[in-house]
Enzyme design. Sequence first.
Site, PDB file in Angstrom:
ATOM      1  N   LYS A 232      -9.318   6.981  -6.771  1.00  0.00           N
ATOM      2  CA  LYS A 232      -9.131   8.335  -6.247  1.00  0.00           C
ATOM      3  C   LYS A 232      -7.955   8.257  -5.264  1.00  0.00           C
ATOM      4  O   LYS A 232      -8.085   7.810  -4.125  1.00  0.00           O
ATOM      5  CB  LYS A 232     -10.412   8.823  -5.558  1.00  0.00           C
ATOM      6  CG  LYS A 232     -10.302  10.260  -5.088  1.00  0.00           C
ATOM      7  CD  LYS A 232     -10.057  10.225  -3.593  1.00  0.00           C
ATOM      8  CE  LYS A 232      -9.960  11.526  -2.893  1.00  0.00           C
ATOM      9  NZ  LYS A 232      -8.593  12.013  -2.734  1.00  0.00           N
TER      10      LYS A 232
ATOM     11  N   CYS B 238      -0.259   1.344   8.793  1.00  0.00           N
ATOM     12  CA  CYS B 238      -1.469   0.979   9.538  1.00  0.00           C
ATOM     13  C   CYS B 238      -1.233  -0.131  10.543  1.00  0.00           C
ATOM     14  O   CYS B 238      -1.873  -0.176  11.579  1.00  0.00           O
ATOM     15  CB  CYS B 238      -2.578   0.597   8.569  1.00  0.00           C
ATOM     16  SG  CYS B 238      -2.089  -0.677   7.424  1.00  0.00           S
TER      17      CYS B 238
END
Length: 494
Positions: A189, A300
């Site tokens: 997804k 990140c």
Amino acid sequence: MLTKTDYVEMAKGLSYPSQCLIDGQWVNAASGATFETINPNDGALLAKLPACDASDVDAAVTSARAAFESGIWSGLHPSERKAVMSKLADLIETNTEELAVMEAIDAGKPITDCVEIDVPETATCIRWHGEAQDKLYDQIAPSAPNAVGLIVREPLGVVGAVLPWNFPLMMMAWKIGPAMATGNSVIVKPAEQTSLTALRLAELALEAGVPPGVLNVITGMGPDVGEPLGRHMDVDALTFTGSTEVGRKFLEYAAQSNMKEVCLEMGGKSAAVVLEDAGGIAQIAEIQANAIFWNMGENCTANSRIIAHKSVYDELVAEMAKQAEAMALGDQMDPNTQNGPLVSDEHFEKVSGLVETGKTQGARLVTGGTGAGGLKFQPTVFANVTKDMDIFQQEIFGPVVGITKADSDEEAIALANDSEYGLAATLYTKDLTKAHKYARKLKAGTVGVNAYSEGEISTPFGGFKSSGFGGRDNGIHAHAQYTELKTIWITLDD
Ligand code: NAD
């Protein structure tokens, strides 16, 4: 050398995906609903994609389960899976420019980075895990002569992979590389902002010979697709990269459903610690500018905090400002652009809001601090940042660095560790003893010494504290999150 005009023309000529891949078939959402994906630089519509929901998740899980149980992939000799994954890596390389253009236009990422980093590293990751699989051995336990204790690893079965928007191709490769190499079937997804390259990569996987059902991609919103995947009773593992806030939800989903395995790679507030003896401050600033401003700070492991010893602090603040002001902002399709637009209006608002909070709470804005046209945001440097400020503690995920002064090396390390996050850290010192000692003391999954680094494909990647849970991406260590240990104890009675 291609120009901006070349890339823009290529983008116009691309045929963008518009359907999901379930069971080897290109399909719309069962409901027929769609959502739009846009170019964040100018808001232009790129494609309408299926807005899937729980019924599409069910269809994908049914297909993935059937593929897994049939053995069409899970039952192959590892070298056969390796051959298919190597072919996929070849196809990614052959289609580098197309994938890079699609990634850049959908995510706002600079085209040069996409061509030189994102696409090649995607191919490398798929190839590395495919190649590794037929070189790994299981174990035999110590036992008395009348028994054989086999310790084997088996694929988990059906894996859901929920992805972020900042490195769409690479994050997909970090998940499907080890998950598919170990024999699982996967349902990806992608983030709703950046789904195009996931669909194109899945198309290349089919071309490479990945059997139908082994790799499915379903698009849509987090609560409509991510949550049903996380709660599905027939999904064996859920691997996620994204925010800590959403990562927590997957633990709840698993606890409230079938206790599936959960691996979470989440947010960060990584610090660079510049000790008294670091030396070469101009060069350190150059490295740290890359560590925070690369990919618009939407990274990140971005080193959004710098903790500098008081003896080097002033020079470092000045050098960081110079670096920030030298960054080339522009259209992401221009090969000279270093920083393109942020990914969305919503994200631009979040970054702007935290910058305003930084000013209100008393940090000194040295440079930047505002938008630079459209969704572009000026590389921003704050000084006089203290540990109680929001810009010290909260992930901004934009091109914003805060510099904090420390009175001693020990205080610098303590400040670096004063965070709910623990993804990465950087340490500058010329002293080998300090390098070893403080690298151990820093509470982070990856510590770069004398350079910003995330390691390589061969080294595990993940976070301490609220940055990570349940396993690691990259390296052989990543295979652990997609396999289950089994003991087979054979008693040899005469
Ligand atoms: P996000 O958490 O908002 O979204 C990530 C994914 O979760 C998306 O696919 C989204 O649709 C889905 N999602 C959203 N709400 C959901 C819900 N309620 N249930 C299930 N799924 C849901 O993160 P993002 O904004 O896409 O990415 C930025 C974040 O990702 C940052 O915090 C960044 O630090 C982190 N990140 C971490 C790593 C790492 O390896 N540690 C790498 C890249 C990005």
